[in-house]
Scaffold this motif. Sequence first.
Motif, short mmCIF file in Angstrom:
data_model
loop_
_atom_site.label_atom_id
_atom_site.label_comp_id
_atom_site.label_asym_id
_atom_site.label_seq_id
_atom_site.Cartn_x
_atom_site.Cartn_y
_atom_site.Cartn_z
N LEU A 153 0.83 -1.21 0.00
CA LEU A 153 0.00 0.00 0.00
C LEU A 153 0.86 1.26 0.00
O LEU A 153 0.51 2.26 -0.64
CB LEU A 153 -0.93 -0.01 1.22
N LYS A 154 2.02 1.21 0.70
CA LYS A 154 2.95 2.34 0.65
C LYS A 154 3.53 2.51 -0.75
O LYS A 154 3.69 3.64 -1.24
CB LYS A 154 4.08 2.14 1.67
N LEU A 155 3.82 1.39 -1.40
CA LEU A 155 4.34 1.45 -2.77
C LEU A 155 3.31 2.08 -3.69
O LEU A 155 3.65 2.91 -4.56
CB LEU A 155 4.68 0.02 -3.23
N LYS A 156 2.06 1.72 -3.51
CA LYS A 156 0.98 2.30 -4.32
C LYS A 156 0.91 3.81 -4.11
O LYS A 156 0.73 4.58 -5.07
CB LYS A 156 -0.34 1.64 -3.94
N MET A 157 1.07 4.27 -2.87
CA MET A 157 1.01 5.70 -2.58
C MET A 157 2.21 6.43 -3.19
O MET A 157 2.06 7.54 -3.72
CB MET A 157 0.99 5.93 -1.07
N ARG A 158 3.39 5.81 -3.16
CA ARG A 158 4.58 6.47 -3.72
C ARG A 158 4.48 6.61 -5.24
O ARG A 158 5.12 7.49 -5.83
CB ARG A 158 5.84 5.69 -3.35
N LEU A 159 3.70 5.74 -5.87
CA LEU A 159 3.54 5.81 -7.32
C LEU A 159 2.37 6.71 -7.74
O LEU A 159 2.12 6.88 -8.93
CB LEU A 159 3.35 4.40 -7.90
N ALA A 160 1.68 7.29 -6.76
CA ALA A 160 0.56 8.18 -7.08
C ALA A 160 0.95 9.35 -7.96
O ALA A 160 0.14 9.79 -8.80
CB ALA A 160 -0.09 8.67 -5.78
N PRO A 161 2.17 9.93 -7.85
CA PRO A 161 2.53 11.05 -8.72
C PRO A 161 2.51 10.73 -10.22
O PRO A 161 2.49 11.65 -11.05
CB PRO A 161 3.96 11.40 -8.27
N LEU A 162 2.49 9.45 -10.56
CA LEU A 162 2.42 9.10 -11.98
C LEU A 162 1.11 9.56 -12.62
O LEU A 162 1.01 9.67 -13.84
CB LEU A 162 2.59 7.59 -12.17
N THR A 163 0.10 9.84 -11.79
CA THR A 163 -1.14 10.41 -12.31
C THR A 163 -0.87 11.76 -12.96
O THR A 163 -1.44 12.10 -14.01
CB THR A 163 -2.18 10.57 -11.18
N GLN A 164 0.03 12.54 -12.37
CA GLN A 164 0.41 13.83 -12.94
C GLN A 164 1.15 13.63 -14.27
O GLN A 164 0.96 14.41 -15.22
CB GLN A 164 1.30 14.59 -11.96
N VAL A 165 1.99 12.61 -14.32
CA VAL A 165 2.72 12.31 -15.56
C VAL A 165 1.74 11.97 -16.68
O VAL A 165 1.84 12.48 -17.80
CB VAL A 165 3.70 11.15 -15.35
N GLU A 166 0.75 11.12 -16.36
CA GLU A 166 -0.22 10.73 -17.37
C GLU A 166 -1.01 11.94 -17.86
O GLU A 166 -1.23 12.11 -19.08
CB GLU A 166 -1.18 9.68 -16.81
#
Length: 482
Positions: A153-166
């Motif tokens: 779940l922490k890994l999922k949160m750390r990858l949340a900024p990829l929404t900005q990339v998309e």
Amino acid sequence: MGARRHKGAEDDPLTRAMAPPSNETQHQREARIRAEQEAKRVSDTIDEELNRQRLADRKGPKPIKILLLGQSESGKSTTLKNLQLMHSPKAFRAEKAYWRNIIQLNVVQSIHAILDVISRAHAASHPHVSHGSSATYPPSGHKDYPPLTADHLKLKMRLAPLTQVEAALLRKILPPGQVAPSEDSSMYEVCVNSGWKSALSKLVGNGDNRRSCDTADMINWSDPDDPGVLMHACAEDMKRLWTDPIIKRLMEIEKMRPEEMAGFFLDDLDRVTSLRYVPSDDDVLRARIKTLGVSEHRFTVRIGPLGSSMSHDWRVFDVGGQRSLVRHSYCDSAWVPYFEDVNAIIFLAPISCFDQVLQEDPSVNRLADSFLLWKTIVSHPLLKKAYLILFLNKCDILRAKLESGIRLGNYITSYGNRPNDFESASIYLRKKFAALMREHANDRSLYCHFTSVTDMKSTSLILQHVQDVIVRDNLKRSALVG
């Protein structure tokens, strides 16, 4: 009566729209006139070029016309890219800067698809807990998901900024006015018209650097909004996600196999997330973006016996789009007269998709849909003069699926208990397509090739053979060869 007509002219909306502003200054008027003169110059130049091309077409030899047909994700665009690499390599490599954005989007959307699987699994194990998202996930059907840890779940949160990339990539790629939905973005497939490269070129690099043939010179490495910067920062977490054994098990339960899909780069994350990443030829062939409508591409193909310099003007037409568009286009005869004089049709059937359904219609098996499309094409009376070439495509994926134990007979019942190996399956499928050909176009020849069009070397050899056959057939029809 005259007064009324005069009043009507003043009230005409077109006249009002074309009239200059009533408070226009002298400076604004001069600027407007210059802009109108420039627009007329550009329009006249385009008209002259179109007229020049029409005259050249009338005076020169008749071009060879090729039509690329097949369902979505069958490999049409990849076949086209192979032709471009063979006959216009400079133009192909000049577009790599544009494809860099597409590849980055492919990576981000693959990661988001995996993150959505994690969200579904977490929601299934915590049905009464809010997950901090407005997105809803359907019931899992009592799937036996492995337990997720806090680290997942922490890994999922750390990858949340990829929404900005998309979001940044979509703003670059999509035409003005087309906005991707903010929710379930991993399920959203980007569709663009055939002019997407022109629009994207305005946002890649700068005009002076674009004169260079070096792709690296066409990329603005100092751009603070370059999506590659944030992707590089998330690279280690993306690799950790992709290689995690529990996540792998989740994807198996969901029957999710991203490595079998177009636009798969998760095995190359070190390379494609590097700060100065420049796509290779192979990367461009594997990149995925769905195109809509019909696009025309021109090549000068030099073919001749013993290395002679005989050249031919080729026009290759790629018919893209979703199933509803493709189905209506293939079945509706309105478009066919425009291609009635095509020399050849290259039909691509992705035979690896025997265990998949159409995204647009989950009730339809993808391989069954290819059979129906093939039947429509071979039986169409206005296309009966076209040379028919069948590419049974994605053979590499078919081989891998069969070797992994996925049985063709479980999805194509007529296959029965035949051996579940590539040779037996591929021969059987070729016979099925040939049988449809004999039933609906018995007097026509069929040239069939087993292909994996993302493989440059083998595809190049196949396309060279196809070119030779098409040119020879064209010469025979022109009564130049007996």
